[in-house]
Design a protein around this motif. Structure first.
Motif, PDB file in Angstrom:
ATOM      1  N   ILE A   1       0.778  -0.946  -0.007  1.00 57.43           N
ATOM      2  CA  ILE A   1      -0.066  -0.218   0.134  1.00 57.43           C
ATOM      3  C   ILE A   1       0.836   1.551  -0.045  1.00 57.43           C
ATOM      4  N   GLY A   2       1.823   1.164   0.763  1.00 60.00           N
ATOM      5  CA  GLY A   2       2.885   2.319   0.805  1.00 60.00           C
ATOM      6  C   GLY A   2       3.436   2.548  -0.535  1.00 60.00           C
ATOM      7  N   TYR A   3       3.981   1.518  -1.194  1.00 58.39           N
ATOM      8  CA  TYR A   3       4.362   1.710  -2.700  1.00 58.39           C
ATOM      9  C   TYR A   3       3.384   2.178  -3.724  1.00 58.39           C
ATOM     10  N   VAL A   4       2.224   1.763  -3.579  1.00 57.39           N
ATOM     11  CA  VAL A   4       1.156   2.154  -4.571  1.00 57.39           C
ATOM     12  C   VAL A   4       0.884   3.706  -4.295  1.00 57.39           C
ATOM     13  N   VAL A   5       0.797   4.100  -2.916  1.00 50.96           N
ATOM     14  CA  VAL A   5       0.875   5.500  -2.628  1.00 50.96           C
ATOM     15  C   VAL A   5       1.968   6.248  -3.244  1.00 50.96           C
ATOM     16  N   SER A   6       3.154   5.770  -3.095  1.00 48.13           N
ATOM     17  CA  SER A   6       4.262   6.649  -3.679  1.00 48.13           C
ATOM     18  C   SER A   6       4.184   6.820  -5.246  1.00 48.13           C
ATOM     19  N   GLN A   7       3.686   5.650  -5.826  1.00 48.98           N
ATOM     20  CA  GLN A   7       3.226   5.785  -7.262  1.00 48.98           C
ATOM     21  C   GLN A   7       2.245   6.564  -7.814  1.00 48.98           C
ATOM     22  N   ARG A   8       1.573   7.023  -6.807  1.00 50.13           N
ATOM     23  CA  ARG A   8       0.084   7.615  -6.989  1.00 50.13           C
ATOM     24  C   ARG A   8       0.203   9.282  -6.481  1.00 50.13           C
ATOM     25  N   THR A   9       1.422   9.322  -6.332  1.00 50.55           N
ATOM     26  CA  THR A   9       1.512  10.880  -5.497  1.00 50.55           C
ATOM     27  C   THR A   9       0.930  11.932  -6.456  1.00 50.55           C
ATOM     28  N   GLN A  10       1.179  11.971  -7.671  1.00 50.50           N
ATOM     29  CA  GLN A  10       0.688  12.879  -8.607  1.00 50.50           C
ATOM     30  C   GLN A  10      -0.875  13.030  -8.577  1.00 50.50           C
ATOM     31  N   GLU A  11      -1.471  11.792  -8.780  1.00 54.64           N
ATOM     32  CA  GLU A  11      -2.648  11.702  -8.667  1.00 54.64           C
ATOM     33  C   GLU A  11      -3.399  12.065  -7.639  1.00 54.64           C
ATOM     34  N   ILE A  12      -2.701  11.912  -6.305  1.00 55.19           N
ATOM     35  CA  ILE A  12      -3.303  12.257  -5.177  1.00 55.19           C
ATOM     36  C   ILE A  12      -3.399  13.715  -5.067  1.00 55.19           C
ATOM     37  N   GLY A  13      -2.113  14.357  -5.334  1.00 55.99           N
ATOM     38  CA  GLY A  13      -2.162  15.695  -5.212  1.00 55.99           C
ATOM     39  C   GLY A  13      -2.931  16.464  -6.071  1.00 55.99           C
ATOM     40  N   VAL A  14      -3.270  15.852  -7.315  1.00 54.75           N
ATOM     41  CA  VAL A  14      -4.297  16.426  -8.315  1.00 54.75           C
ATOM     42  C   VAL A  14      -5.703  16.434  -7.455  1.00 54.75           C
ATOM     43  N   ARG A  15      -5.950  15.408  -6.781  1.00 45.52           N
ATOM     44  CA  ARG A  15      -7.382  15.334  -6.130  1.00 45.52           C
ATOM     45  C   ARG A  15      -7.515  16.430  -5.056  1.00 45.52           C
ATOM     46  N   ILE A  16      -6.474  16.328  -4.309  1.00 45.73           N
ATOM     47  CA  ILE A  16      -6.447  17.427  -3.054  1.00 45.73           C
ATOM     48  C   ILE A  16      -6.514  18.746  -3.604  1.00 45.73           C
ATOM     49  N   ALA A  17      -6.017  19.159  -5.018  1.00 44.08           N
ATOM     50  CA  ALA A  17      -5.854  20.364  -5.561  1.00 44.08           C
ATOM     51  C   ALA A  17      -7.265  20.674  -5.866  1.00 44.08           C
ATOM     52  N   LEU A  18      -8.085  19.675  -6.558  1.00 44.58           N
ATOM     53  CA  LEU A  18      -9.458  19.870  -6.931  1.00 44.58           C
ATOM     54  C   LEU A  18     -10.550  19.808  -6.030  1.00 44.58           C
ATOM     55  N   GLY A  19     -10.001  19.939  -4.476  1.00 44.85           N
ATOM     56  CA  GLY A  19     -11.159  19.826  -3.486  1.00 44.85           C
ATOM     57  C   GLY A  19     -11.303  18.706  -2.764  1.00 44.85           C
ATOM     58  N   ALA A  20     -10.499  17.639  -2.955  1.00 42.16           N
ATOM     59  CA  ALA A  20     -10.832  16.367  -2.107  1.00 42.16           C
ATOM     60  C   ALA A  20     -10.037  16.784  -0.773  1.00 42.16           C
ATOM     61  N   ILE A  21     -11.011  16.359   0.195  1.00 37.12           N
ATOM     62  CA  ILE A  21     -10.562  16.550   1.653  1.00 37.12           C
ATOM     63  C   ILE A  21      -9.791  15.223   2.024  1.00 37.12           C
ATOM     64  N   PRO A  22      -8.993  15.385   3.017  1.00 37.02           N
ATOM     65  CA  PRO A  22      -7.944  14.238   3.592  1.00 37.02           C
ATOM     66  C   PRO A  22      -8.633  12.934   3.787  1.00 37.02           C
ATOM     67  N   ALA A  23      -9.994  13.145   4.393  1.00 38.00           N
ATOM     68  CA  ALA A  23     -10.794  12.010   4.609  1.00 38.00           C
ATOM     69  C   ALA A  23     -11.155  11.096   3.487  1.00 38.00           C
ATOM     70  N   GLN A  24     -11.323  11.760   2.389  1.00 41.15           N
ATOM     71  CA  GLN A  24     -11.665  10.854   1.116  1.00 41.15           C
ATOM     72  C   GLN A  24     -10.508  10.302   0.587  1.00 41.15           C
ATOM     73  N   VAL A  25      -9.271  11.185   0.624  1.00 41.26           N
ATOM     74  CA  VAL A  25      -8.035  10.309   0.167  1.00 41.26           C
ATOM     75  C   VAL A  25      -7.806   9.064   1.212  1.00 41.26           C
ATOM     76  N   ARG A  26      -7.705   9.250   2.596  1.00 38.31           N
ATOM     77  CA  ARG A  26      -7.598   8.261   3.459  1.00 38.31           C
ATOM     78  C   ARG A  26      -8.623   7.000   3.110  1.00 38.31           C
TER      79      ARG A  26
ATOM     80  N   LEU B   1      -9.891   6.259   0.245  1.00 41.65           N
ATOM     81  CA  LEU B   1      -9.562   5.727  -1.020  1.00 41.65           C
ATOM     82  C   LEU B   1      -8.390   4.799  -0.674  1.00 41.65           C
ATOM     83  N   VAL B   2      -7.281   5.243  -0.139  1.00 42.35           N
ATOM     84  CA  VAL B   2      -6.313   4.086   0.186  1.00 42.35           C
ATOM     85  C   VAL B   2      -6.850   2.833   1.207  1.00 42.35           C
ATOM     86  N   LEU B   3      -7.362   3.162   2.057  1.00 37.13           N
ATOM     87  CA  LEU B   3      -7.919   2.225   3.031  1.00 37.13           C
ATOM     88  C   LEU B   3      -8.702   1.201   2.125  1.00 37.13           C
TER      89      LEU B   3
END
Length: 900
Positions: free
Chosen positions: A797-822, A824-826
């Motif tokens: 899961i940690g490796y997948v998160v590191s691979q999706r760093t750009q995607e996660i950053g874009v989601r947060i930039a477009l308004g995703a809140i931390p709880a939604q990101v958590r 998604l990964v969980l």
């Protein structure tokens, strides 16, 4: 449309197969991948219709093995033809070059190498340690010539409440006279005797045998002579052979022992030989072997004789079994009192089994279960290392791309991966062997004393080869894992690799599949450990019928040659001395401790008020000898009537106590006042004066049997008091009383050997030792597997998160809140965990049946265990996924841009 009605097991198996199919080479996957998935789904449906979820799991395993076999075959077609044409010397030079390069590569990454070798060493070490035990107990031949042709003959009479019964004089003579399946046959009886005339008097284990035993075992003394037929004639001078242990313990290994005269049960006995160290029948505790004297004209009874034989040339256990069954039907011809009706009602039968199986007994199933358990742990360890290899291989895409661009072939690149993995695997095997060496010593120390061939357990050449072998196989397995993904040599792949691309949906699928497999294996182990924990808890919760706190037991032997009245008076004197000690509340003696059937005897009996109908089977009960104050000494309650009194043995009163089971089964609940006679020909009627609560005499897992308690001087067949055990209830720590208790015994009986000193809690712990040993091994394996599975999930899961760093950053930039990101990964982690738990539960349902014979009052599909295991696994994996999820929710858009 069909998928909507497929069972969950079919759908799950289809998804697992779809993940595994990515192992195929690209062209094969593109051309046939979908067809293969459709074919497998049809096979899974058919398997489910025939036998349910277990059949689907079996079909999945076969399909996955076939898939990887095909994939490897296709890959090997990329073989380097040019390399194959090189001379042998150049090919060997090429091999050494690859090995040197692999060694340098491993040394450059010490962290990765350390974790990989440590993980493998844990899995391999556990397997090798248990294999050393299995090898010594179950695999290694007995230390006798052609030991596989040695058999044990045993009888069974379930109708008489005697499921297992040793041979009697009559049955031994019957086989010696008529059996043709054996070249030699012997009788053996394990007993104990007082040995004097040496430096210290001792109570020793003695094996009484007929001289034919030396032919059966093809046994030759290392000194002196063997026993002969002249030695077994009544009236002949008493002689004995020493076992190697007895020779060392009592004579210091002196070669002058031959001809030395000692006293065995106060009879002069001459030492005529010493047996080799390998002789350990039935276990290593025997110290003397003496001739057996029995009357060949004796009747059918007198059971309790071990019956060992060697198969004749051309005979098998099956043919010997058939002949034994025929011979038993002829018993009425030799013994008119034994009718065919009696044999039928008693369910009388005979079994012929290998001598090794006889020695191993119930330990066989437990040891194979434990070996299978640590085998699962090794698979988990291999999956963890394979995941590490995949991640590391992805970081080497640039290197692989350059090698292909410079003309390297598929086999050369494959050789690089395999060289490194084999070196790591063999290193893991070596350190696993080192770990196993120390683990074996701990296992021998922790093993239950009743484990057969305990002294033979060691790390020998076979065990060492096993360690290196499984290390090499493990290295081969996880070394092959990255190959299907990194040997595809399309120009597109090379360009992307050259740009530093290290991702890939296919590689993620393989890593996730390994995590699912790890969790599934961990589920199986945790389920097994849960069942064993429940079983052990149930066993501990059984009421033994006694209070073990504050009780010391002391074995005391006056010898079988002392008359009953004299021995009874001496034991009473010993009890009086013990009662006078400070801190002693009660002291008594018995020939059969609770939770330990050693010394107890039994037989048929008659009830004066209930004459037995002609042709009816006689009732059977066990009996033990006790002194007064025995009941309060062990903490057992008198339910009805009175207890045994001192005057009962001093005045030779024919009285008895019976337990509640005896009163219920045979006396209709109204026991006090009834009169019993033990033995079919006995004229002594014994009055029942009281009823006591049931005590688990044969162990916590055994059913309570009908049991009578008798005074020391009561005459009952087989009720000997040559050795008794003092039971002392104290107000303090019972172990602190051992010195004073020994001194008290010596004052009353200076020549009496003290055979053992144990607290009653130690006696109970020994009765639980088998279950505790098996449970502990399975529990440790389950915890390690659970830890490895959680670490593996965290890493993926940690490796997948590191691979999706750009995607996660874009989601947060477009308004995703931390709880939604958590979330998604969980969700990713829990989906993998749920898949592994589901597969693991299906496998656990099937494999838990193997534990059935080891469980006590627990169903193999225990609802509590099968409810708690998924919750535990999902909780652990949720925690393992939460940390990467939390890190992902803290990713900022600026971090995402920097990651590119």
């Amino acid at each position: 449309m069909r998928e909507a009605v497929d069972s969950w097991s079919v759908r799950l198996a289809a998804r697992v197969y779809r993940l595994c199919i990515f192992a195929l080479p690209g062209p094969l996957y593109d051309g046939f991948g979908q067809d293969m998935q459709d074919d497998f789904r049809a096979i899974a449906r058919d398997a489910h219709d025939r036998r349910g979820g277990v059949a689907v799991l079996s079909a999945l395993l076969r399909a996955v093995l076939d898939l990887f076999g095909r994939s490897l075959g296709e890959r090997l077609q990329l073989s380097d033809v040019a390399a194959a044409k090189l001379p042998l010397g150049e090919r060997m030079q090429l091999l050494f070059q690859e090995l040197r390069q692999a060694g340098r590569s491993i040394m450059k990454r010490p962290g990765f190498s350390f974790v990989a070798v440590l993980t493998l060493a844990l899995g391999i070490g556990a397997n090798v340690a248990i294999f050393a035990v299995v090898n010594a107990v179950l695999i290694r031949p007995l230390p006798y010539s052609e030991s596989e042709r040695m058999v044990w003959i045993q009888h069974h009479a379930p109708g008489l409440s005697l499921p297992d019964l040793e041979s009697g004089v009559g049955t031994v003579m019957l086989f010696q006279k008529f059996a043709r399946s054996y070249s030699s046959m012997a009788a053996v009886v394990d007993a104990a005797s007082n040995l004097t005339g040496t430096a210290e008097p001792a109570r020793v284990q003695v094996l009484r045998v007929t001289p034919a035993l030396f032919d059966v075992m093809r046994l030759k003394p290392i000194m002196g002579r063997r026993l002969t037929e002249a030695d077994e004639v009544r009236g002949a001078p008493d002689v004995a052979l020493l076992t190697y242990r007895g020779w060392q313990n009592h004579f210091g290994g002196s070669p002058s022992v031959l001809g030395q005269v000692v006293r065995l049960n106060d009879r002069p006995t001459t030492m005529v030989g010493v047996l080799p160290k390998e002789f350990q029948h039935p276990d290593w505790e025997n110290e003397l072997v003496v001739p057996m004297h029995f009357d060949p004209n004796e009747g059918f009874g007198a059971f309790g004789i071990g019956h060992i034989a060697r198969l004749a040339p051309g005979a098998t256990i099956e043919t010997a079994q058939a002949e034994a069954t025929r011979l038993i039907s002829r018993l009425p011809e030799l013994y008119p009192d034994i009718t065919p009706e009696f044999l039928k009602k008693a369910g009388w039968s005979v079994s012929v089994s290998s001598f090794r199986d006889r020695l191993v007994g119930d330990a066989k199933t437990a040891l194979w279960v434990v070996l299978g358990t640590v085998g699962f742990l090794l698979l988990v360890a291999c999956a963890s290392v394979a995941n590490l290899f995949l991640v590391r291989a992805e970081g080497r895409q640039r290197e692989i791309a350059v090698r292909f661009a410079l003309g390297a072939t598929g086999p050369r690149v494959a050789a690089t991966f395999l060289s490194e993995s084999m070196l790591l695997g063999i290193s893991g095997g070596f350190w696993g062997l080192v770990l196993a060496y120390w683990s074996v010593r701990a296992l021998v120390a922790a093993s239950p004393p009743q484990l057969p061939r305990l002294s033979e357990i060691n790390v020998d050449l076979r065990v060492a080869l096993f360690a290196i072998g499984i290390g090499a196989v493990a290295g081969l397995v996880f070394g092959l894992m990255p190959l299907p993904m990194h040997l595809r040599r399309s120009l597109h792949g090379l360009v992307r690799a050259g740009r530093g691309f290290v991702g890939g949906r296919e590689r993620n699928h393989v890593r996730k599949s390994l995590i699912v497999a790890q969790i599934a294996l961990a589920v199986v182990l945790v389920t097994g450990s849960g069942l064993m924990l429940r079983s052990f808890a149930n066993l501990r919760a059984v009421d033994p019928g006694i209070r073990t706190d504050g009780v010391l037991t002391l074995g005391i032997s006056l010898g079988d040659e002392v008359s009953k009245p004299v021995a009874a008076a001496r034991y009473q004197q010993i009890v009086d001395e013990l009662n006078a000690l400070p801190g002693v509340q009660h002291a008594a003696a018995t020939n059969a401790l609770p939770l330990n059937s050693s010394g107890i005897n039994g037989g048929s009996f008659r009830i004066q008020s209930k004459p037995r109908e002609e042709g009816a089977l006689p009732p059977v009960a066990m009996y033990a000898i006790i002194t007064d104050d025995y009941l309060p000494s062990i903490g057992t309650r008198l339910v009805q009537g009175r207890a045994i009194e001192r005057a009962d043995h001093e005045q030779n009163r024919a009285v008895a106590l019976v337990n509640q089971t005896f009163a219920r089964l045979h006396l209709g609940g109204n026991a006090v006042g009834e009169r019993l006679a033990f033995g079919e020909d006995s004229l002594t009627w014994i009055e029942v004066v009281g009823v006591v609560e049931d005590v688990r005499t044969f162990g916590l897992s055994e059913d309570v049997r009908a049991l009578a308690y008798l005074p020391m001087t009561t005459h009952v067949p087989g009720a000997r008091i040559g050795i008794m055990t003092a039971v002392i209830r104290t107000t303090g720590d019972p172990a602190a009383l051992i010195g004073a208790a020994r001194a008290a015994v010596k004052r009353a009986a200076p020549a009496a050997p003290i055979t053992s000193a144990r607290t009653m809690q130690q006696v109970m712990d020994r009765s639980l030792a088998d279950t505790a040993f098996t449970m502990t091994i399975i529990l440790i394996a389950a915890l390690v597997a659970l830890l490895l599975g959680a670490i593996g999930l965290y890493g993926v899961i940690g490796y997948v998160v590191s691979q999706r760093t750009q995607e996660i950053g874009v989601r947060i930039a477009l308004g995703a809140i931390p709880a939604q990101v958590r979330t998604l990964v969980l969700r990713q982690g829990l989906v993998l965990a749920a898949g592994g738990v589901a597969i693991g539960l299906v496998a656990a349902v099937s494999l838990s049946r193997v534990l059935e014979s080891l469980l006590f009052q627990v169903e193999t599909r225990d609802p509590l265990v099968f409810a708690l295991v998924p919750l535990t696994m999902l909780s652990v994996t949720a925690l393992a996924s939460y940390l990467p999820a939390r890190r992902a929710s803290n990713v900022s858009p600026l971090q995402a841009l920097r990651s590119e």
